[in-house]
Design a protein around this motif. Structure first.
Motif, PDB file in Angstrom:
ATOM      1  N   ILE A  34       5.400  -5.389  12.770  1.00 29.05           N
ATOM      2  CA  ILE A  34       5.414  -5.170  11.330  1.00 29.05           C
ATOM      3  C   ILE A  34       4.261  -4.236  10.986  1.00 29.05           C
ATOM      4  O   ILE A  34       3.103  -4.536  11.287  1.00 29.05           O
ATOM      5  N   ASP A  35       4.577  -3.112  10.393  1.00 27.86           N
ATOM      6  CA  ASP A  35       3.584  -2.135   9.982  1.00 27.86           C
ATOM      7  C   ASP A  35       2.944  -2.625   8.683  1.00 27.86           C
ATOM      8  O   ASP A  35       3.545  -2.510   7.613  1.00 27.86           O
ATOM      9  N   TYR A  36       1.736  -3.166   8.782  1.00 26.25           N
ATOM     10  CA  TYR A  36       1.120  -3.770   7.601  1.00 26.25           C
ATOM     11  C   TYR A  36       0.750  -2.746   6.538  1.00 26.25           C
ATOM     12  O   TYR A  36       0.480  -3.120   5.391  1.00 26.25           O
TER      13      TYR A  36
ATOM     14  N   LYS B 146       2.887  -0.530   5.501  1.00 26.50           N
ATOM     15  CA  LYS B 146       4.125  -0.240   4.788  1.00 26.50           C
ATOM     16  C   LYS B 146       4.921  -1.488   4.430  1.00 26.50           C
ATOM     17  O   LYS B 146       5.825  -1.413   3.603  1.00 26.50           O
ATOM     18  N   GLN B 147       4.622  -2.604   5.069  1.00 25.93           N
ATOM     19  CA  GLN B 147       5.423  -3.812   4.904  1.00 25.93           C
ATOM     20  C   GLN B 147       4.525  -5.025   4.671  1.00 25.93           C
ATOM     21  O   GLN B 147       3.377  -5.048   5.106  1.00 25.93           O
ATOM     22  N   ASN B 148       5.085  -6.033   4.014  1.00 27.12           N
ATOM     23  CA  ASN B 148       4.377  -7.296   3.798  1.00 27.12           C
ATOM     24  C   ASN B 148       4.872  -8.297   4.839  1.00 27.12           C
ATOM     25  O   ASN B 148       6.002  -8.775   4.755  1.00 27.12           O
TER      26      ASN B 148
ATOM     27  N   LEU C 127       8.538 -10.859   5.818  1.00 28.14           N
ATOM     28  CA  LEU C 127       9.403 -10.518   6.944  1.00 28.14           C
ATOM     29  C   LEU C 127       9.406 -11.545   8.077  1.00 28.14           C
ATOM     30  O   LEU C 127      10.342 -11.579   8.869  1.00 28.14           O
TER      31      LEU C 127
ATOM     32  N   THR D 203       1.502  -7.658  13.854  1.00 25.76           N
ATOM     33  CA  THR D 203       1.259  -6.674  12.814  1.00 25.76           C
ATOM     34  C   THR D 203       0.396  -5.570  13.409  1.00 25.76           C
ATOM     35  O   THR D 203      -0.422  -5.813  14.299  1.00 25.76           O
TER      36      THR D 203
ATOM     37  N   THR E 205       0.234   1.767  11.064  1.00 25.90           N
ATOM     38  CA  THR E 205       1.279   2.739  11.363  1.00 25.90           C
ATOM     39  C   THR E 205       1.017   3.440  12.692  1.00 25.90           C
ATOM     40  O   THR E 205       1.909   3.569  13.525  1.00 25.90           O
TER      41      THR E 205
END
Length: 149
Positions: free
Chosen positions: A33-35, A37-39, A43, A15, A18
């Motif tokens: 994983i861009d924390y 923008k994403q959970n 994912l 993680t 951005t």
């Protein structure tokens, strides 16, 4: 951690914020994983080892991504073992200085097989603001204290 895991042959999910996604990809992560923008818990799944550097809610969400025999190692939550849900294994990861290992790491950085990114070098007078930048998020890399400044 990304580089060490890749060297060991692992598939690495990481993680990052951005602004750090490209940096973490360059370190060798297979999935970033861009924390912001994403959970990550939606994912990633079936992960054998989670290394928690944050604690709190991130730790609590991390249990869901573990494989059945997976382990969650935290450097941020000393109570990780007590917080482990039934059937899950958590360990507190504390590191002791190892001069031989540090010498090996220094050589790996010198020969280019391991990357170390320096975000900024600060003098003692700028230490407190640098610590705050580190705590609240800063450019990818390490903040280095130069006591000669």
């Amino acid at each position: 951690a990304v580089q060490f895991a890749k060297t060991a042959g692992a598939t690495v999910y990481a993680t990052a914020s951005t602004k750090s996604v490209a940096h973490v990809q360059a370190l060798g992560a297979d999935e970033v994983i861009d924390y912001q923008k994403q959970n990550f818990e939606l994912l990633a799944s079936n992960i054998d080892l989670v290394i928690d550097l944050v604690g709190g809610q991130v730790l609590d969400k991390s249990w869901a991504v573990l494989s059945p025999g997976g382990v969650l190692a935290s450097i941020a939550a000393t109570d990780v073992v007590a917080r482990a849900p039934a059937g899950r294994r958590g360990i507190w990861l504390s590191v002791k200085p190892d001069t031989a290992r540090l010498a090996t790491i220094a050589q790996e950085i010198a020969d280019g097989s391991l990357r170390s990114t320096i975000a900024e070098v600060v003098g003692f007078d700028d230490l407190a603001p640098a610590i705050e930048r580190n705590r609240t998020g800063h450019a990818p890399g390490k903040i280095v204290l130069d006591l000669t400044r």
